[in-house]
Motif scaffolding. Structure first.
Motif, PDB file in Angstrom:
ATOM      1  N   GLY A  40       0.785  -1.231   0.000  1.00 37.45           N
ATOM      2  CA  GLY A  40       0.000   0.000   0.000  1.00 37.45           C
ATOM      3  C   GLY A  40       0.815   1.278   0.000  1.00 37.45           C
ATOM      4  N   LEU A  41       2.123   1.148   0.162  1.00 41.28           N
ATOM      5  CA  LEU A  41       2.981   2.345   0.215  1.00 41.28           C
ATOM      6  C   LEU A  41       3.955   2.418  -0.948  1.00 41.28           C
ATOM      7  CD1 LEU A  41       3.794   2.459   4.033  1.00 41.28           C
ATOM      8  CD2 LEU A  41       2.107   3.823   2.775  1.00 41.28           C
ATOM      9  N   GLY A  42       4.085   1.363  -1.715  1.00 41.01           N
ATOM     10  CA  GLY A  42       5.008   1.368  -2.836  1.00 41.01           C
ATOM     11  C   GLY A  42       6.450   1.362  -2.365  1.00 41.01           C
ATOM     12  N   LEU A  43       7.331   1.915  -3.178  1.00 42.12           N
ATOM     13  CA  LEU A  43       8.753   1.988  -2.846  1.00 42.12           C
ATOM     14  C   LEU A  43       9.052   3.374  -2.288  1.00 42.12           C
ATOM     15  CD1 LEU A  43       8.579  -0.072  -5.422  1.00 42.12           C
ATOM     16  CD2 LEU A  43      11.066   0.244  -5.408  1.00 42.12           C
ATOM     17  N   ARG A  44       9.781   3.393  -1.189  1.00 40.16           N
ATOM     18  CA  ARG A  44      10.164   4.671  -0.591  1.00 40.16           C
ATOM     19  C   ARG A  44      11.680   4.698  -0.446  1.00 40.16           C
ATOM     20  NH1 ARG A  44       6.897   4.975   4.792  1.00 40.16           N
ATOM     21  NH2 ARG A  44       7.276   2.720   4.726  1.00 40.16           N
ATOM     22  N   LEU A  45      12.269   5.825  -0.836  1.00 38.33           N
ATOM     23  CA  LEU A  45      13.715   5.975  -0.869  1.00 38.33           C
ATOM     24  C   LEU A  45      14.256   6.239   0.524  1.00 38.33           C
ATOM     25  CD1 LEU A  45      16.240   6.198  -2.703  1.00 38.33           C
ATOM     26  CD2 LEU A  45      15.724   8.645  -2.877  1.00 38.33           C
ATOM     27  N   ILE A  46      15.224   5.417   0.937  1.00 38.45           N
ATOM     28  CA  ILE A  46      15.818   5.562   2.264  1.00 38.45           C
ATOM     29  C   ILE A  46      17.077   6.429   2.178  1.00 38.45           C
ATOM     30  CG2 ILE A  46      16.757   4.357   4.277  1.00 38.45           C
ATOM     31  CD1 ILE A  46      15.287   1.842   3.306  1.00 38.45           C
ATOM     32  N   TYR A  47      18.017   5.993   1.373  1.00 40.53           N
ATOM     33  CA  TYR A  47      19.277   6.697   1.149  1.00 40.53           C
ATOM     34  C   TYR A  47      19.726   6.440  -0.276  1.00 40.53           C
ATOM     35  CZ  TYR A  47      20.919   8.266   5.792  1.00 40.53           C
ATOM     36  OH  TYR A  47      21.101   8.933   6.983  1.00 40.53           O
ATOM     37  N   PHE A  48      20.551   7.331  -0.786  1.00 40.82           N
ATOM     38  CA  PHE A  48      21.212   7.065  -2.052  1.00 40.82           C
ATOM     39  C   PHE A  48      22.630   7.618  -2.028  1.00 40.82           C
ATOM     40  CE2 PHE A  48      20.842  11.250  -4.117  1.00 40.82           C
ATOM     41  CZ  PHE A  48      19.851  11.848  -3.359  1.00 40.82           C
TER      42      PHE A  48
ATOM     43  N   PRO B   7      -4.107   4.135  -9.636  1.00 46.32           N
ATOM     44  CA  PRO B   7      -5.151   3.214  -9.144  1.00 46.32           C
ATOM     45  C   PRO B   7      -4.524   1.998  -8.493  1.00 46.32           C
ATOM     46  CG  PRO B   7      -5.013   3.178 -11.541  1.00 46.32           C
ATOM     47  CD  PRO B   7      -4.158   4.296 -11.084  1.00 46.32           C
ATOM     48  N   ILE B   8      -5.235   1.452  -7.506  1.00 49.63           N
ATOM     49  CA  ILE B   8      -4.707   0.301  -6.778  1.00 49.63           C
ATOM     50  C   ILE B   8      -4.662  -0.937  -7.660  1.00 49.63           C
ATOM     51  CG2 ILE B   8      -5.178  -1.280  -4.869  1.00 49.63           C
ATOM     52  CD1 ILE B   8      -6.353   1.074  -3.356  1.00 49.63           C
ATOM     53  N   SER B   9      -5.707  -1.141  -8.456  1.00 53.62           N
ATOM     54  CA  SER B   9      -5.763  -2.350  -9.273  1.00 53.62           C
ATOM     55  C   SER B   9      -6.560  -2.110 -10.546  1.00 53.62           C
ATOM     56  CB  SER B   9      -6.392  -3.494  -8.470  1.00 53.62           C
ATOM     57  OG  SER B   9      -7.730  -3.196  -8.154  1.00 53.62           O
ATOM     58  N   MET B  10      -6.300  -2.995 -11.534  1.00 54.64           N
ATOM     59  CA  MET B  10      -7.050  -2.992 -12.800  1.00 54.64           C
ATOM     60  C   MET B  10      -7.157  -4.429 -13.274  1.00 54.64           C
ATOM     61  SD  MET B  10      -5.441   0.239 -14.869  1.00 54.64           S
ATOM     62  CE  MET B  10      -6.686   0.166 -16.152  1.00 54.64           C
ATOM     63  N   VAL B  85       2.638  -5.824 -11.012  1.00 58.33           N
ATOM     64  CA  VAL B  85       2.383  -4.507 -10.415  1.00 58.33           C
ATOM     65  C   VAL B  85       3.186  -3.477 -11.208  1.00 58.33           C
ATOM     66  CG1 VAL B  85       2.553  -3.073  -8.356  1.00 58.33           C
ATOM     67  CG2 VAL B  85       1.999  -5.505  -8.137  1.00 58.33           C
ATOM     68  N   TYR B  86       2.530  -2.370 -11.555  1.00 59.30           N
ATOM     69  CA  TYR B  86       3.152  -1.324 -12.347  1.00 59.30           C
ATOM     70  C   TYR B  86       3.304  -0.060 -11.503  1.00 59.30           C
ATOM     71  CZ  TYR B  86       2.464  -4.424 -16.230  1.00 59.30           C
ATOM     72  OH  TYR B  86       2.526  -5.514 -17.053  1.00 59.30           O
ATOM     73  N   TYR B  87       4.515   0.473 -11.488  1.00 63.84           N
ATOM     74  CA  TYR B  87       4.816   1.648 -10.682  1.00 63.84           C
ATOM     75  C   TYR B  87       5.151   2.839 -11.572  1.00 63.84           C
ATOM     76  CZ  TYR B  87       5.207  -1.242  -6.487  1.00 63.84           C
ATOM     77  OH  TYR B  87       4.950  -2.085  -5.436  1.00 63.84           O
ATOM     78  N   CYS B  88       4.566   3.951 -11.229  1.00 62.28           N
ATOM     79  CA  CYS B  88       4.903   5.236 -11.822  1.00 62.28           C
ATOM     80  C   CYS B  88       5.959   5.890 -10.934  1.00 62.28           C
ATOM     81  CB  CYS B  88       3.623   6.077 -11.868  1.00 62.28           C
ATOM     82  SG  CYS B  88       3.816   7.782 -12.324  1.00 62.28           S
ATOM     83  N   LEU B  89       6.915   6.547 -11.540  1.00 64.13           N
ATOM     84  CA  LEU B  89       7.986   7.199 -10.791  1.00 64.13           C
ATOM     85  C   LEU B  89       8.211   8.599 -11.348  1.00 64.13           C
ATOM     86  CD1 LEU B  89      10.577   7.365  -9.000  1.00 64.13           C
ATOM     87  CD2 LEU B  89      11.770   6.168 -10.843  1.00 64.13           C
ATOM     88  N   VAL B  90       8.221   9.590 -10.460  1.00 59.67           N
ATOM     89  CA  VAL B  90       8.613  10.945 -10.845  1.00 59.67           C
ATOM     90  C   VAL B  90      10.025  11.161 -10.319  1.00 59.67           C
ATOM     91  CG1 VAL B  90       8.178  13.405 -10.546  1.00 59.67           C
ATOM     92  CG2 VAL B  90       6.266  11.822 -10.858  1.00 59.67           C
ATOM     93  N   GLU B  91      10.937  11.453 -11.229  1.00 57.68           N
ATOM     94  CA  GLU B  91      12.324  11.573 -10.813  1.00 57.68           C
ATOM     95  C   GLU B  91      12.952  12.849 -11.342  1.00 57.68           C
ATOM     96  OE1 GLU B  91      15.130   8.855 -12.943  1.00 57.68           O
ATOM     97  OE2 GLU B  91      13.280   7.790 -13.413  1.00 57.68           O
ATOM     98  N   GLY B  92      13.768  13.459 -10.455  1.00 59.54           N
ATOM     99  CA  GLY B  92      14.503  14.659 -10.820  1.00 59.54           C
ATOM    100  C   GLY B  92      15.812  14.672 -10.070  1.00 59.54           C
ATOM    101  N   PHE B  98       8.084   7.299  -6.028  1.00 60.45           N
ATOM    102  CA  PHE B  98       7.295   6.235  -6.645  1.00 60.45           C
ATOM    103  C   PHE B  98       5.830   6.362  -6.232  1.00 60.45           C
ATOM    104  CE2 PHE B  98       9.840   3.017  -8.778  1.00 60.45           C
ATOM    105  CZ  PHE B  98      11.132   3.309  -8.362  1.00 60.45           C
ATOM    106  N   GLY B  99       4.959   5.957  -7.123  1.00 57.91           N
ATOM    107  CA  GLY B  99       3.560   5.780  -6.767  1.00 57.91           C
ATOM    108  C   GLY B  99       3.413   4.494  -5.961  1.00 57.91           C
ATOM    109  N   THR B 100       2.198   4.241  -5.514  1.00 59.34           N
ATOM    110  CA  THR B 100       1.958   3.071  -4.670  1.00 59.34           C
ATOM    111  C   THR B 100       1.736   1.801  -5.473  1.00 59.34           C
ATOM    112  OG1 THR B 100      -0.352   3.742  -4.561  1.00 59.34           O
ATOM    113  CG2 THR B 100       1.055   4.389  -2.721  1.00 59.34           C
ATOM    114  N   GLY B 101       1.720   1.924  -6.771  1.00 62.76           N
ATOM    115  CA  GLY B 101       1.632   0.749  -7.626  1.00 62.76           C
ATOM    116  C   GLY B 101       0.219   0.394  -8.039  1.00 62.76           C
ATOM    117  N   THR B 102       0.072  -0.115  -9.262  1.00 65.59           N
ATOM    118  CA  THR B 102      -1.203  -0.608  -9.781  1.00 65.59           C
ATOM    119  C   THR B 102      -1.050  -2.086 -10.085  1.00 65.59           C
ATOM    120  OG1 THR B 102      -1.774   1.520 -10.777  1.00 65.59           O
ATOM    121  CG2 THR B 102      -2.901  -0.445 -11.640  1.00 65.59           C
TER     122      THR B 102
END
Lengths: 116, 108
Positions: A40-48, B7-10, B85-92, B98-102
């Motif tokens: 329910g929380l996905g991946l969360r970044l700890i350190y890099f 979304p949580i699931s599809m 499970v598919y994850y969206c990621l916004v990176e800079g 990361f999103g919580t996954g679908t």
């Protein structure tokens, strides 16, 4: 074939123990990351880390530290494990991308840590 | 902290096109959008990355509207093996959210 390996697939530790999770990559990547993954929380970044001996805090660094003495190895340390650190831990590596982003991250298989 | 929502699931059937949308209202000017796929007991695997408009590779397309506050991963003609499970990621710069996954389930 590119590879990121993690020292253990499963680990069981007791509250208060010091825990070391090791990650090794064979792609000569500059950047390495530690994430935790929870339902329910996905991946969360700890350190890099973007270079040897360099480290940056991610979004949830509390209770963790890291070490990067060699380019290929990035260690995650739980100084005093607690039950709320029970989780799946994922390591990844990559090269810097364009415009400040990252290229494709290569992930290890994960370490499922249980703290009793 | 930036938030990435999906979304949580599809559910889908073999041969159909699947579109998974991710919301990232706080995306910064220099951020990229990346999608990953994860199977049980494995680490996530890169699918596609984009900055704006449309990007296509051999497995997927990524659509990003002009305001970049959302993105859509499109999987053409899915098969049973696309169940994952598919994850969206916004990176800079020094930023990875990361999103919580679908969870996508493809049925026969």
């Amino acid at each position: 074939d590119v590879k990121v390996t993690q020292s253990s697939r499963y680990l069981v530790k007791r509250t208060g123990e010091k825990v070391f999770l090791e990650c090794v990559q064979d792609m000569d990547h500059e950047n390495m990351f530690w994430y935790r993954q929870d339902p329910g929380l996905g991946l969360r970044l700890i350190y890099f880390s973007y270079d040897v001996k360099m480290k940056e805090k991610g979004d949830i660094p509390e209770g963790y530290s890291v070490s990067r003495e060699k380019k290929e190895r990035f260690s995650l340390i739980l100084e005093s494990a607690s039950t709320n650190q029970t989780s799946m831990y994922l390591c990844a590596s990559t090269e810097p991308g364009t415009g400040g982003s990252y290229n494709e991250q290569f992930f290890g298989p994960g370490t499922r840590l249980t703290v009793l | 902290l930036a938030k990435t929502t999906q979304p949580i699931s599809m559910d889908s059937y073999e041969g159909q096109e699947v579109n998974i949308t991710c919301s990232h209202n706080n995306i910064a000017t220099n951020d990229y959008i990346t999608w990953y796929q994860q199977f049980p007991s494995q680490g996530p695997r890169f699918i596609i990355q984009g900055y704006k408009t449309k990007v296509t590779n051999e497995v997927a397309s990524l659509f990003i509207p002009a305001d970049r506050k959302s993105s859509t991963l499109s999987l053409p003609r899915v098969s049973l093996s696309d169940t994952a499970v598919y994850y969206c990621l916004v990176e800079g710069f020094q930023k990875l959210v990361f999103g919580t996954g679908t969870r996508l389930l493809v049925s026969p």
